[in-house]
Structure formats: structure tokens, C-alpha cells
Motif scaffolding. Structure first.
Motif, PDB file in Angstrom:
ATOM      1  N   UNK A  81      42.927  30.405  42.979  1.00 22.52           N
ATOM      2  CA  UNK A  81      41.946  31.477  42.819  1.00 22.52           C
ATOM      3  C   UNK A  81      40.598  31.175  43.452  1.00 22.52           C
ATOM      4  N   UNK A  82      40.045  29.991  43.212  1.00 18.56           N
ATOM      5  CA  UNK A  82      38.716  29.678  43.738  1.00 18.56           C
ATOM      6  C   UNK A  82      38.713  29.645  45.258  1.00 18.56           C
ATOM      7  N   UNK A  83      39.741  29.031  45.850  1.00 21.82           N
ATOM      8  CA  UNK A  83      39.786  28.924  47.309  1.00 21.82           C
ATOM      9  C   UNK A  83      39.955  30.295  47.954  1.00 21.82           C
ATOM     10  N   UNK A  84      40.876  31.100  47.445  1.00 18.60           N
ATOM     11  CA  UNK A  84      41.075  32.433  48.014  1.00 18.60           C
ATOM     12  C   UNK A  84      39.839  33.298  47.785  1.00 18.60           C
ATOM     13  N   UNK A  85      39.150  33.078  46.670  1.00 22.48           N
ATOM     14  CA  UNK A  85      37.917  33.812  46.413  1.00 22.48           C
ATOM     15  C   UNK A  85      36.870  33.489  47.468  1.00 22.48           C
ATOM     16  N   UNK A  86      36.738  32.211  47.829  1.00 23.36           N
ATOM     17  CA  UNK A  86      35.766  31.835  48.847  1.00 23.36           C
ATOM     18  C   UNK A  86      36.129  32.423  50.208  1.00 23.36           C
ATOM     19  N   UNK A  87      37.425  32.379  50.556  1.00 26.48           N
ATOM     20  CA  UNK A  87      37.838  32.945  51.838  1.00 26.48           C
ATOM     21  C   UNK A  87      37.498  34.430  51.899  1.00 26.48           C
ATOM     22  N   UNK A  88      37.767  35.132  50.818  1.00 28.06           N
ATOM     23  CA  UNK A  88      37.488  36.564  50.799  1.00 28.06           C
ATOM     24  C   UNK A  88      35.990  36.832  50.892  1.00 28.06           C
ATOM     25  N   UNK A  89      35.180  36.052  50.194  1.00 30.01           N
ATOM     26  CA  UNK A  89      33.735  36.237  50.251  1.00 30.01           C
ATOM     27  C   UNK A  89      33.205  35.975  51.663  1.00 30.01           C
ATOM     28  N   UNK A  90      33.723  34.943  52.316  1.00 28.03           N
ATOM     29  CA  UNK A  90      33.297  34.662  53.691  1.00 28.03           C
ATOM     30  C   UNK A  90      33.714  35.782  54.637  1.00 28.03           C
ATOM     31  N   UNK A  91      34.920  36.328  54.428  1.00 26.90           N
ATOM     32  CA  UNK A  91      35.379  37.427  55.273  1.00 26.90           C
ATOM     33  C   UNK A  91      34.512  38.670  55.076  1.00 26.90           C
ATOM     34  N   UNK A  92      34.115  38.941  53.825  1.00 24.02           N
ATOM     35  CA  UNK A  92      33.227  40.077  53.568  1.00 24.02           C
ATOM     36  C   UNK A  92      31.858  39.831  54.190  1.00 24.02           C
ATOM     37  N   UNK A  93      31.364  38.588  54.093  1.00 22.25           N
ATOM     38  CA  UNK A  93      30.057  38.255  54.672  1.00 22.25           C
ATOM     39  C   UNK A  93      30.070  38.490  56.180  1.00 22.25           C
ATOM     40  N   UNK A  94      31.186  38.152  56.830  1.00 24.24           N
ATOM     41  CA  UNK A  94      31.297  38.339  58.284  1.00 24.24           C
ATOM     42  C   UNK A  94      31.765  39.736  58.666  1.00 24.24           C
ATOM     43  N   UNK A  95      32.067  40.570  57.649  1.00 26.55           N
ATOM     44  CA  UNK A  95      32.585  41.917  57.864  1.00 26.55           C
ATOM     45  C   UNK A  95      33.930  41.882  58.579  1.00 26.55           C
ATOM     46  N   UNK A  96      34.747  40.879  58.277  1.00 24.70           N
ATOM     47  CA  UNK A  96      36.119  40.778  58.783  1.00 24.70           C
ATOM     48  C   UNK A  96      37.063  41.323  57.708  1.00 24.70           C
ATOM     49  N   UNK A  97      36.909  42.576  57.374  1.00 26.03           N
ATOM     50  CA  UNK A  97      37.689  43.152  56.287  1.00 26.03           C
ATOM     51  C   UNK A  97      39.187  43.188  56.599  1.00 26.03           C
ATOM     52  N   UNK A  98      39.537  43.206  57.874  1.00 21.82           N
ATOM     53  CA  UNK A  98      40.948  43.229  58.241  1.00 21.82           C
ATOM     54  C   UNK A  98      41.651  41.905  57.944  1.00 21.82           C
TER      55      UNK A  98
END
Length: 489
Positions: A81-98
Motif C-alpha cells: 500500500x505505501x509504495x503504490x501510494x507513493x507511485x500514484x502521488x508522484x504520477x499525479x504530481x507529474x500529471x501522468x494520469x495515464x
């Protein structure tokens, strides 16, 4: 739970007792309410269906089944959970929603594989050795997997700050559980435990489906890029270790007492220690409000100090950097002390209510003798978890690993020793482990304060070297007032 604080500000900034109570109620509804609802519906159904009139074997088999479903669904979800949460947050920060759906699907696959790796052998043992009917075992396994899916998808909706929708989905699923259980019992004439088990399985599955649909509403594009997610496992393995050690530490003391004389074995498969397990549940609910308090106060106070320090490093003078750093760490100390003071008052009140009222509902004897020590241990435990979250802010992964691992190890060893003590000291292992973790986290935060300049200017990076194409390597706050809106096709 970054976005909760924005709404809680509307309550707490009014500085009145009514507004504060409304803020606590709102935060509770969005954080701990789903689990409280599950327990409430379970108790209500047991009362309506006359669960206490069933024979001892049937009641214990159902109780152990529900207990195992909840404990092991949390344990199997915790490593990722924590690792996937960080990946998702970084993707949102970079606007890589895909890139979020590949992360979601890969994490979903890993969660299901790990859950099946533990669940299928146990179910085979339960059927062939414990002689439990195959239909009962299959429905139990489906409920276990459904709850795994619920906890997993809930992670993504939490990052999207859609807490209200999470509570609504739980409420919908539990309403279906309640109605379906009554239909199966009074219309189809199923047995009580079979009706309840099927009702909860269908309710959990419906909740998981609703959460999946909501995730797909937010993220429509799919880049099918899975390799970056695997790189995160190599790069941020600390997050896997931290979350797993912390979650394991929450239950490892229960596992120790499952091997003692107070244990009970059901159908040669399920092992539990009812008095200790019940006391642990009461102790957790005595202190669980610390979660809401911490979320509210960090979002209201600490985040601004952290942001001011980051801005001073980027464009401020040396005096500005030093001043903002002192204010930031002073705010951490204030928040930890305020959390302890406020939670202490709440815990004392809840403890007194439990001691006075619970014996009237059958909670007495060994349960209430074990409960006080465990309540003290869980009080320290939630303070320790606040320190782990502060260490996340400063990317001190090794400090967080040491804190979580120390907590887990000392809790295990302390519980082994406490099992040989008088029953009033059975919770001493939790107290020792939580205090050891809290001490490690406290001194690690002091270490971070002394070495903050080295971390920021020598080893850390607030600005990316390659022209800003990727997010900062430093763990920064993802909190903001904006909420991610569902994508439109």
C-alpha cells in the motif's frame, strides 16, 4: 489523508466547542466510520437472528472465520500500500494520469496472488482436516478476497481525497449485507451463520465493485507501462518494509497469545485467544481517535511550516532558512505534545466508560483484567505512528524502518515474556514495543533536525537536476486543498 484537513479547517477555525465536536464527528465519519459500521451491522444481525442461542461450535466457527478474514486481509495488503501510494502521488504530481491504471492493476494482481498464496492452503486444510463443508469454506474465501479488494481500492480513493464516497460505498454494501442476510434467513431458510457469512461476502464484493468503478471514473487513460512500477519496488523497498512491520506489529502480540494456554482451537484450523483478542479490540477503539486528531492538526498547522521551509530553501536567505527550520521542528514538537495531551483526555474518558458500562453487557473477568495494560500500549502506539509519518516528510526511510521494525520485534519479544506473567500484565509486550518504537522515532527526529542542512543541501534535492522532467527525489508533502476530479471521456 491529505485532503481531510482542508474541510476540517472550516470546523476547527471557528474555535468553539460545537464546531470542534462537529469537526471530530466529520473526521471520524470519513476515517474510522467504515470499520465501526461493519462491527455495528455484525452485532445488530447477531441480536436480530439470535446468534447467542446457537451451539458453541457454530458460534466459534463463525467468529473465528470473521476474525481471520479481517486480520489477514489487512496483512496481505500491507506490504504494497505505501509504495503504490507513493507511485500514484508522484504520477499525479507529474500529471501522468495515464500511468495510474497500470499501477492499480499490477498492485491488484500482487495483492490477489499473495492473498491466495496464504488463503488457499488454509482453506484446503480447513475442509480436509477440519471437515468444514466445502460451501462454507468457499464463501469464506470469497469474503476474504472481496475484503482484500475493498482495502486495496480504498487506497486509491483516499489519495483522490474521496473519503465521502468511501463511506457511502461501505454504507451501501452493508445495507445489502443486512437485507440479504434477513432474506436468506427468514425467506430462504438458511442457517444463521451461513446467512450472515453470505451476506457479508456479497456486501464486501459490492463495495469492491463500487470502488473499482469510482477508480475508473477518475482515471480513464491506460499507458500499459508496468516497468516504472517495478522500479519503485527496487527504489523504495523501505516503504514495503515499514508498512509491513507496522501492520504485523499490530497483530503479532495476538499471535503470541494464540500459542498460550488461553488459546482455543476450532475445527483443528482456527486458533484464537478470545479474552486477549477482545481486550485488544477494546484497547484499539479506546485510542483510535488519535488518527483523526493527527490528520486534522498536521493539515492545519504543520504543513504550512513545512511549505515555508521548502520555499525558504529555494529562494530565501540563510537567516530565513534557519528561522523556518526552527519553527518547523518546534511545530513538530508542539503537535506531538498536543496529540498526546488531547488523546490522553479522550482515552481516559473512554476507558472509564468501558470499565463502568461493558461489564453490564457481559465483558468482564479476564477481558477487563487484560484491557488496561493494552489500552496504555495502544495509546503509545498511535503516538509512535505519528512520528513515522513525520519521518516520511523528511525522507528518512531508514529512521522509519528502524522505528517500525523495532516496534514489531520488541512487541514480539515482550509478548513472549508477558505470556508468563500474571494476566493483568499480558499487554506489557505492546507497551514495551510501542515505547521502544516511540523512543526510536523521537531520537530519529532529533537526528533529522541536527542533520537537516546536510540532507537538504548535500544529499537531498528540492530541485531536479535534469530540467524538472521528473518529480523531486525528496519526499515532499502532497497535501493541497485541490481535489482530483473524475476524468471525463
Amino acid at each position: 489523508m491529505a485532503g481531510i484537513g482542508v474541510r476540517l479547517n472550516h470546523f476547527f477555525q471557528k474555535r468553539s466547542i460545537t464546531a470542534s465536536l462537529a469537526g471530530v464527528a466529520y473526521g471520524s465519519c470519513l476515517t474510522v466510520a467504515p470499520m465501526v459500521l461493519v462491527i455495528g451491522v455484525l452485532l445488530l444481525l447477531e441480536w436480530i437472528l439470535g446468534f447467542d442461542t446457537l451451539d458453541y461450535y457454530t458460534r466459534e466457527l463463525f467468529s473465528c472465520t470473521v476474525l481471520y478474514i479481517f486480520i489477514f486481509s489487512l496483512l496481505t495488503a500491507s506490504p504494497f500500500n505505501s509504495l503504490l501510494s507513493k507511485y500514484m502521488q508522484d504520477a499525479i504530481f507529474e500529471e501522468r494520469y495515464q500511468d495510474i491504471l497500470p499501477c492499480y492493476y499490477l498492485g491488484l494482481l500482487l495483492n490477489i496472488l499473495l492473498s491466495c498464496l496464504l488463503g488457499i492452503p488454509f482453506c484446503l486444510w480447513e475442509h480436509f482436516v477440519g471437515n468444514v463443508p466445502v460451501a462454507y469454506v468457499f464463501v469464506s474465501f470469497c469474503g476474504y478476497i472481496s475484503l482484500v479488494l475493498v482495502f486495496y481500492s480504498q487506497l486509491y480513493l483516499s489519495i483522490c481525497k474521496d473519503y465521502g464516497r468511501i463511506s457511502l460505498f461501505f454504507l451501501t454494501g452493508l445495507a445489502v449485507t443486512f437485507l440479504l442476510t434477513l432474506i436468506l434467513r427468514f425467506w430462504v431458510r438458511w442457517e444463521v451463520t451461513e446467512s450472515m457469512l453470505m451476506g457479508f461476502t456479497v456486501g464486501f464484493f459490492l463495495t469492491a465493485v463500487l470502488e473499482y468503478g469510482s477508480v475508473r471514473r477518475y482515471f480513464v487513460g491506460n499507458s500499459n507501462r508496468f516497468r516504472p512500477v517495478f522500479r519503485y519496488f527496487w527504489r523504495y523497498w523501505h516503504l514495503v518494509a515499514i508498512n509491513f512491520c507496522y501492520t504485523l506489529g499490530l497483530y503479532i502480540h495476538n499471535f503470541v497469545f494464540w500459542t498460550t494456554d488461553i488459546r482455543m482451537v476450532v475445527v483443528k484450523s482456527f486458533v484464537c485467544a478470545q479474552p486477549y483478542d477482545m481486550a485488544s479490540c477494546l484497547a484499539m477503539f479506546t485510542n483510535i481517535s488519535a488518527t483523526v486528531i493527527f490528520i486534522a492538526r498536521v493539515e492545519m498547522f504543520f504543513h504550512d511550516r513545512y511549505k515555508a521551509y521548502s520555499e525558504a530553501v529555494i529562494g530565501g536567505r540563510l537567516s530565513d532558512i534557519q528561522t523556518s527550520k526552527r519553527e518547523m521542528f518546534r511545530e513538530i514538537a508542539n503537535q506531538l505534545m498536543d496529540l498526546a495531551r488531547i488523546q490522553f483526555i479522550i482515552s481516559v474518558v473512554v476507558y472509564l466508560l468501558f470499565v463502568v458500562l461493558l461489564p453490564r453487557f457481559g465483558f468482564a473477568g479476564l477481558v477487563m483484567r487484560i484491557y488496561p495494560c493494552l489500552a496504555a500500549g495502544y495509546f503509545i502506539l498511535f503516538q509512535m505512528y505519528a512520528e513515522i509519518l513525520f519521518l516520511y516528510y523528511f525522507r528518512d526511510m531508514w529512521g522509519a524502518v528502524l522505528t517500525a521494525a523495532g516496534f514489531c520485534l520488541i512487541t514480539f519479544l515482550g509478548s513472549v515474556v508477558a505470556a508468563g506473567l500474571p494476566d493483568v500484565w499480558y499487554g506489557a509486550g505492546v507497551v514495551a514495543g510501542s515505547f521502544a518504537g516511540w523512543t526510536a522515532g523521537y531520537f530519529r527526529l532529533r537526528w533529522v533536525e541536527r542533520h537537516m542542512d546536510v540532507q537538504t543541501f548535500c544529499r537531498g534535492r528540492l530541485l531536479e537536476r535534469n530540467g524538472g522532467k521528473r518529480p523531486p527525489d525528496q519526499v515532499y508533502s502532497q497535501s493541497s486543498g485541490a481535489e482530483l476530479q473524475p476524468a471525463r471521456k
